[in-house]
Scaffold this motif. Structure first.
Motif, mmCIF file in Angstrom:
data_model
loop_
_atom_site.group_PDB
_atom_site.id
_atom_site.type_symbol
_atom_site.label_atom_id
_atom_site.label_comp_id
_atom_site.label_asym_id
_atom_site.label_seq_id
_atom_site.Cartn_x
_atom_site.Cartn_y
_atom_site.Cartn_z
ATOM 1 N N VAL A 1 10.816 45.158 -32.348
ATOM 2 C CA VAL A 1 11.165 46.105 -31.292
ATOM 3 C C VAL A 1 10.380 45.731 -30.041
ATOM 4 O O VAL A 1 9.193 45.426 -30.109
ATOM 5 N N ARG A 2 11.082 45.760 -28.901
ATOM 6 C CA ARG A 2 10.443 45.487 -27.608
ATOM 7 C C ARG A 2 10.716 46.643 -26.659
ATOM 8 O O ARG A 2 11.758 47.286 -26.751
ATOM 9 N N LEU A 3 9.783 46.853 -25.738
ATOM 10 C CA LEU A 3 9.894 47.896 -24.729
ATOM 11 C C LEU A 3 9.781 47.259 -23.356
ATOM 12 O O LEU A 3 8.893 46.447 -23.115
ATOM 13 N N ALA A 4 10.681 47.637 -22.470
ATOM 14 C CA ALA A 4 10.588 47.229 -21.062
ATOM 15 C C ALA A 4 10.736 48.481 -20.226
ATOM 16 O O ALA A 4 11.646 49.274 -20.440
ATOM 17 N N ARG A 5 9.809 48.656 -19.302
ATOM 18 C CA ARG A 5 9.876 49.764 -18.344
ATOM 19 C C ARG A 5 10.157 49.174 -16.971
ATOM 20 O O ARG A 5 9.953 47.993 -16.746
ATOM 21 N N GLN A 6 10.564 50.036 -16.057
ATOM 22 C CA GLN A 6 10.872 49.560 -14.708
ATOM 23 C C GLN A 6 9.694 48.835 -14.062
ATOM 24 O O GLN A 6 9.860 47.762 -13.508
ATOM 25 N N HIS A 7 8.520 49.423 -14.093
ATOM 26 C CA HIS A 7 7.391 48.850 -13.368
ATOM 27 C C HIS A 7 6.132 48.750 -14.221
ATOM 28 O O HIS A 7 5.386 47.800 -14.077
ATOM 29 N N ALA B 1 6.089 41.900 -20.616
ATOM 30 C CA ALA B 1 5.130 41.757 -19.521
ATOM 31 C C ALA B 1 5.786 41.333 -18.209
ATOM 32 O O ALA B 1 5.149 41.387 -17.162
ATOM 33 N N ARG B 2 7.043 40.930 -18.273
ATOM 34 C CA ARG B 2 7.734 40.499 -17.056
ATOM 35 C C ARG B 2 8.167 41.716 -16.256
ATOM 36 O O ARG B 2 8.595 42.715 -16.818
ATOM 37 N N PRO B 3 8.089 41.613 -14.941
ATOM 38 C CA PRO B 3 8.602 42.726 -14.140
ATOM 39 C C PRO B 3 10.118 42.815 -14.285
ATOM 40 O O PRO B 3 10.808 41.802 -14.393
ATOM 41 N N THR B 4 10.632 44.030 -14.323
ATOM 42 C CA THR B 4 12.075 44.228 -14.389
ATOM 43 C C THR B 4 12.645 43.895 -13.013
ATOM 44 O O THR B 4 12.224 44.475 -12.010
#
Length: 148
Positions: free
Chosen positions: A69-75, A92-95
């Protein structure tokens, strides 16, 4: 294109750019990462667009990474403080901020199952995905009364 290509697993074949055939505007659930993981599991989906209750940002939880499972948030990057959250990897990459056409280009060019991106007009997160039928769908937050 650089290293901020997109979020999602890379497919084997480069795809022809296809049009978006479905646009869905939804009230995003405002939930914790733990709740998002439970909802994604219940739906059986590959990705879930939601508003992270901890950060207030649009986010996507998706299948991938060493823990599944991975999580990406806007900032915001970094682990959620929710102690009940499943083991996960935080992107860790910026969206990226992309026009819809740019997101489609990335998804199709790299054979991605989906792209999570920020819309430059309203700053909200979007989820562009390819359905089982191969058709493209964009899920966007329904504007609130104050955003209209």
């Amino acid at each position: 294109m650089g290293s901020d290509i997109a979020i999602g697993g890379i497919g084997d074949a480069v795809q022809t750019v296809r049009p978006v055939v479905r646009r869905e505007h939804r009230v995003l659930p405002v939930i914790s990462v733990t709740q998002a993981a439970a909802e994604m599991a219940a739906r059986g989906g590959e990705a879930l667009l939601f508003t992270d209750i901890e950060s207030g940002m649009d986010a996507v939880l998706y299948r991938g990474g060493p823990y599944g499972v991975r999580l990406a948030r806007q900032h915001r990057r970094g682990l959620p403080s929710d102690t009940q959250a499943p083991a996960l990897t935080v992107d860790a990459r910026p969206t990226p901020y992309l026009e819809e056409s740019e997101a489609v280009e990335r998804l199709c060019r790299f054979g991605l199952p989906f792209v999570f991106f920020n819309d430059p007009r309203d700053g909200r997160g979007r989820l562009l995905s390819r359905g089982n039928d191969g058709e493209l769908t964009v899920v966007a937050p329904r504007p609130t009364e104050t955003e209209r």
